[in-house]
Design a protein around this motif. Structure first.
Motif, short mmCIF file in Angstrom:
data_model
loop_
_atom_site.label_atom_id
_atom_site.label_comp_id
_atom_site.label_asym_id
_atom_site.label_seq_id
_atom_site.Cartn_x
_atom_site.Cartn_y
_atom_site.Cartn_z
N ARG A 17 0.85 -1.20 0.00
CA ARG A 17 0.00 0.00 0.00
C ARG A 17 0.88 1.25 0.00
O ARG A 17 0.61 2.22 -0.71
N THR A 18 1.94 1.20 0.79
CA THR A 18 2.87 2.33 0.84
C THR A 18 3.50 2.56 -0.52
O THR A 18 3.69 3.70 -0.95
N ARG A 26 8.66 6.95 -7.70
CA ARG A 26 9.64 7.79 -8.40
C ARG A 26 10.73 8.27 -7.45
O ARG A 26 11.91 8.28 -7.80
N VAL A 27 10.35 8.67 -6.25
CA VAL A 27 11.35 9.08 -5.25
C VAL A 27 12.32 7.94 -4.98
O VAL A 27 13.54 8.13 -4.99
N LEU A 28 11.79 6.75 -4.76
CA LEU A 28 12.66 5.61 -4.47
C LEU A 28 13.58 5.30 -5.65
O LEU A 28 14.76 5.00 -5.46
N LEU A 64 11.45 3.18 4.70
CA LEU A 64 11.99 2.92 3.37
C LEU A 64 13.07 3.93 3.00
O LEU A 64 13.93 3.63 2.17
N VAL A 65 13.00 5.12 3.60
CA VAL A 65 14.03 6.14 3.40
C VAL A 65 14.47 6.70 4.74
O VAL A 65 13.75 6.60 5.73
N ALA A 77 17.84 9.30 1.58
CA ALA A 77 18.53 8.14 1.03
C ALA A 77 17.67 6.91 1.27
O ALA A 77 16.81 6.90 2.17
N LEU A 78 17.88 5.87 0.47
CA LEU A 78 17.21 4.60 0.73
C LEU A 78 17.69 4.08 2.09
O LEU A 78 18.88 4.16 2.41
N ALA A 79 16.77 3.53 2.85
CA ALA A 79 17.11 3.03 4.18
C ALA A 79 17.97 1.77 4.10
O ALA A 79 18.77 1.51 4.99
N THR A 80 17.80 1.00 3.03
CA THR A 80 18.53 -0.24 2.86
C THR A 80 18.60 -0.58 1.38
O THR A 80 17.74 -0.16 0.60
#
Length: 98
Positions: A17-18, A26-28, A64-65, A77-80
């Motif tokens: 859902r997120t 797009r951000v990711l 996620l970020v 930044a991406l968290a992982t």
């Protein structure tokens, strides 16, 4: 599993859902290459600043970020690396669909 933790399928549903918003995807995608400041993200994504802020907040709450303040600038930044792997899996799946 403790009484307070959700079943895995519920957690997966919440994750998807997120991910179910084009701006968040797009951000990711943009963050796959490198961390970026909000102004850089705004230059690549045609949305209002307030809308981007809302979407970044959702991604932060979902872990996620990450965000880091550098002076007057906030960098995301991406968290992982697993987030990038998930995006790659989505691209691979879409490339094999008819």
């Amino acid at each position: 599993m403790s009484a307070t933790s959700a079943p895995l399928h519920h957690s997966k549903a919440e994750l998807f859902r997120t991910l179910g918003h084009p701006v968040r995807i797009r951000v990711l995608e943009l963050l796959e290459d490198r961390p970026m400041a909000v102004r850089e993200l705004l230059a690549d994504i045609e949305v209002e600043s307030s809308s981007l802020s809302q979407q970044l907040a959702v991604l932060r709450r979902a872990d996620l970020v990450t965000s880091t303040r550098r002076g007057g600038t906030v960098e995301y930044a991406l968290a992982t690396d697993r987030v990038a792997e998930l995006l790659a899996a989505g691209r691979a799946l879409l490339n094999v669909l008819p």
